[in-house]
Every structure is written in C-alpha cells, then in structure tokens.
Design an enzyme around this catalytic site. Structure first.
Site, PDB file in Angstrom:
ATOM      1  N   CYS A 111      95.838  87.947  36.535  1.00 61.80           N
ATOM      2  CA  CYS A 111      95.872  87.523  37.829  1.00 61.80           C
ATOM      3  C   CYS A 111      95.367  88.822  38.556  1.00 61.80           C
ATOM      4  O   CYS A 111      95.894  89.844  38.221  1.00 61.80           O
ATOM      5  CB  CYS A 111      96.947  86.909  38.361  1.00 61.80           C
ATOM      6  SG  CYS A 111      97.095  87.009  40.287  1.00 61.80           S
ATOM      7  N   CYS A 114      97.758  88.359  44.721  1.00 62.72           N
ATOM      8  CA  CYS A 114      99.203  87.808  44.826  1.00 62.72           C
ATOM      9  C   CYS A 114      99.028  86.480  45.270  1.00 62.72           C
ATOM     10  O   CYS A 114     100.083  85.474  45.133  1.00 62.72           O
ATOM     11  CB  CYS A 114      99.959  88.675  45.722  1.00 62.72           C
ATOM     12  SG  CYS A 114      99.046  89.055  47.243  1.00 62.72           S
ATOM     13  N   SER A 115      98.046  86.042  45.930  1.00 63.30           N
ATOM     14  CA  SER A 115      97.881  84.549  46.357  1.00 63.30           C
ATOM     15  C   SER A 115      98.070  83.468  45.378  1.00 63.30           C
ATOM     16  O   SER A 115      98.425  82.374  45.685  1.00 63.30           O
ATOM     17  CB  SER A 115      96.744  84.461  47.315  1.00 63.30           C
ATOM     18  OG  SER A 115      95.501  84.383  46.396  1.00 63.30           O
ATOM     19  N   CYS A 116      97.762  83.899  44.207  1.00 65.22           N
ATOM     20  CA  CYS A 116      97.702  82.909  43.015  1.00 65.22           C
ATOM     21  C   CYS A 116      98.758  83.134  42.364  1.00 65.22           C
ATOM     22  O   CYS A 116      99.005  82.280  41.375  1.00 65.22           O
ATOM     23  CB  CYS A 116      96.452  83.083  42.184  1.00 65.22           C
ATOM     24  SG  CYS A 116      96.337  84.630  41.541  1.00 65.22           S
TER      25      CYS A 116
END
Lengths: 210, 113
Positions: A111, A114-116
């Site tokens: 990833c 951080c949002s996911c």
C-alpha cells in the site's frame, strides 16, 4: 505480480481531512517547513511505539476464523460485514477483503498511502510500509523482501502480492500455527501479529510466546 | 531527553504492560511531536509536564471533558504559540490549505499541499 479484483470507483468522491487528523497535519507541516521538526526523527519515534497503536482488532478476527468455519465462510463472502459482527466498524474499516494463506500460497499486502490502511483492524501501519521502495520491491522481488523480514517460505510456495487501495483493503489470514489444537480464541489471538496480517510475517508458534 | 525518560516523567500516559498505547494514529503523532520538540530543545520536559498537567486538571473540571490526547494536543498548540513556532492565524490558514488539498484529491491518492 499483483492480482486485482474489480474495484469500485467513486469518481466524484474526494478525500476528507477532518478533526484531529487535520489539526495534526496542519501543525506538523508548519513545523517541518520552518525547520523545527525533522520528519525522519518523528517517524522514528512513532515507529518505536507503532505496534501498540490501535486495538489490533484483526487478531480477534483471525483467531475466530481459525476456530469457527461458519465465521470464515462469512468473512470470505463479505469481510466488512463479518468484521463488523465483532463490533469493529468505521471509515477505515470499510471495503475489507480477506486473503487466506495456505500450504501453497502466501499473501502479502502493499500500500502506498495511509488512507487505505485499515488501522482499526490492523493497528498502525509500519512507517516503511508506505515507502515507495518497499512497495516496488515487494512486487518485483517478494522472496527477498520477505527474507529481510526473517521469513523463509518453503520451496515452491507461491507469493501473491495485493495492492491495497481505499476501495479494497486486504487482511491476510495467516496459517494457523501447529500445536494449537483446542486453543481458545483469546489464546489464539496472542499469536496473531500485525505483520502476519499484512503478510510480512507469520503467526507466532506457541513456543514464541510466553 | 529521550522518549523513554519523557515517558517515565509523566505517569498518567495511558499504557499497556508499561508501553504507551494510542487509540488512533494521530495520538502517536502528537506524542512524538512533543517528545521531538523537547529533544530539539524547543522546551524543557518539565515545562511540558507542568503546562500539560495544568490543562489536564482544567479539563476534568470542564463540562464536556476532552480526551487525554486532545488535551495533549491543546498543550502542543499552546506551546507552539508560546515559543513562537506557529500562531493560531498560521494554523488557521494552513488548515484551510489542507482542506482544499483534500477536496481536490481523489480517494486513495496521497493528499499533498
């Protein structure tokens, strides 16, 4: 190689920053800009404590999946709902999907943002997790990256790399360690590390915990 | 002062088995910011502990008490002003910039100013 399923796309859906997240970003960016704060040093302090962040609810999910085949089926069908059954919900816990490790397959999640990252389920992401080198290397040389984490897989095991996004967040269900027959879910959850749920580690064996 | 020593001096920091625990990622960030600014000599840890302690005390008397790390954060903003690091006005402008950045960033992309 990364596998992708059909992601939902919300074209008009933009990002949101609010509450404390906004305040922290605001002050931090000002302090970095003015030279009062070294972002690397800040990351280092966070990293020292990161494993203690978040409720690590995912460990309870994994333990239940190991012990309860009906629950595992529900996780396979709709992971967000099955995780919600245990009371773990919220913005970053949506759009979950499980990927199961087997004797033949090891799953690893990468990833860039951080949002996911589903921190209510997994705890705080490791700082290196968001770095571009980790992500590209995990895709191009997954065995080498895993060996750097101290994980050696049996010869011939296939590694699948999954790219987490805000529309699809993955939770790895590690293989259940040998010698845990008849264990309760609370005991089992102790064996489930954060790294085992993103596939950069394995679940602990009973003699690795005391 | 190291994070370890800083922790030792504020007994009220929520812990599990001696290690600090954070309910959300921003709390760890807030903790690290205070520790780091102290390490860089912006303020002493005793000044931090004193200001934070006073805010914590005032908070318990408030009608709707804020959470532990919300008070920690108020203290951080207060110290930032006191030591001339960032004014309330600067924060307000920067906050608007971040919100505008978020509004033009699609989901799943990094939000950048």
């Amino acid at each position: 190689m990364s596998d992708h399923d059909s992601h939902e796309h919300h074209d008009h859906d933009h990002s949101h920053l609010d509450g404390m997240e906004l305040k922290v970003r605001t002050l931090e960016s000002l302090l970095v800009e003015k030279g009062y704060v070294d972002p690397g040093a800040l990351d280092e302090i966070v990293e020292t404590y990161e494993t203690r962040v978040g409720p690590r609810n995912g460990a309870a999910v994994v333990a239940k999946a190991w012990n309860d085949p009906a629950y595992l089926d529900r996780l396979r069908e709709n992971a967000t709902a099955a995780i919600g059954e245990l009371g773990f919900t919220g913005r970053q816990g949506e759009h979950m999907r499980i990927v199961e490790n087997t004797p033949q397959i090891h799953n690893m999640v990468v990833c860039t943002l951080c949002s996911c990252y589903p921190w209510p389920v997994l705890g705080l992401p490791p700082v290196w997790y968001k770095s571009a080198p980790y992500r590209s290397r995990a895709v191009s040389e997954p065995e080498k990256v895993l060996s750097e984490f101290g994980v050696t897989l049996p010869e011939g095991k296939t590694i699948r790399v999954w790219d987490s996004t805000a529309e699809m967040r993955y939770l790895v269900i590690p293989e259940r360690p040998a010698g845990t027959e008849g264990w309760h879910e609370e005991q089992l959850a102790e064996l489930v590390t954060r790294d085992s749920m993103i596939g950069t580690g394995l679940a602990l064996s009973p003699d690795e915990t005391t | 002062m190291s994070a370890r020593e800083a922790l030792a001096q504020i007994a009220s920091i929520p812990r599990d088995c001696g290690e600090p625990v954070f309910a959300e990622p921003w709390e760890a960030r807030a903790f690290a910011l205070a520790v780091h600014l102290n390490e860089r000599g912006v303020f002493t840890w005793s000044e931090w502990a004193e200001t934070f302690g006073a805010n914590l005390k005032a908070n318990t008397l408030a009608g709707e008490p804020a959470s532990y790390y919300e008070v920690w954060w108020q203290t951080l903003e207060e110290m930032g002003e006191r030591h001339g690091l960032a004014t309330a006005l600067e924060r307000s402008h920067r906050s608007d910039e971040w919100q505008a950045a978020a509004a033009r960033t699609p989901h799943g992309k990094p939000i950048e100013l």
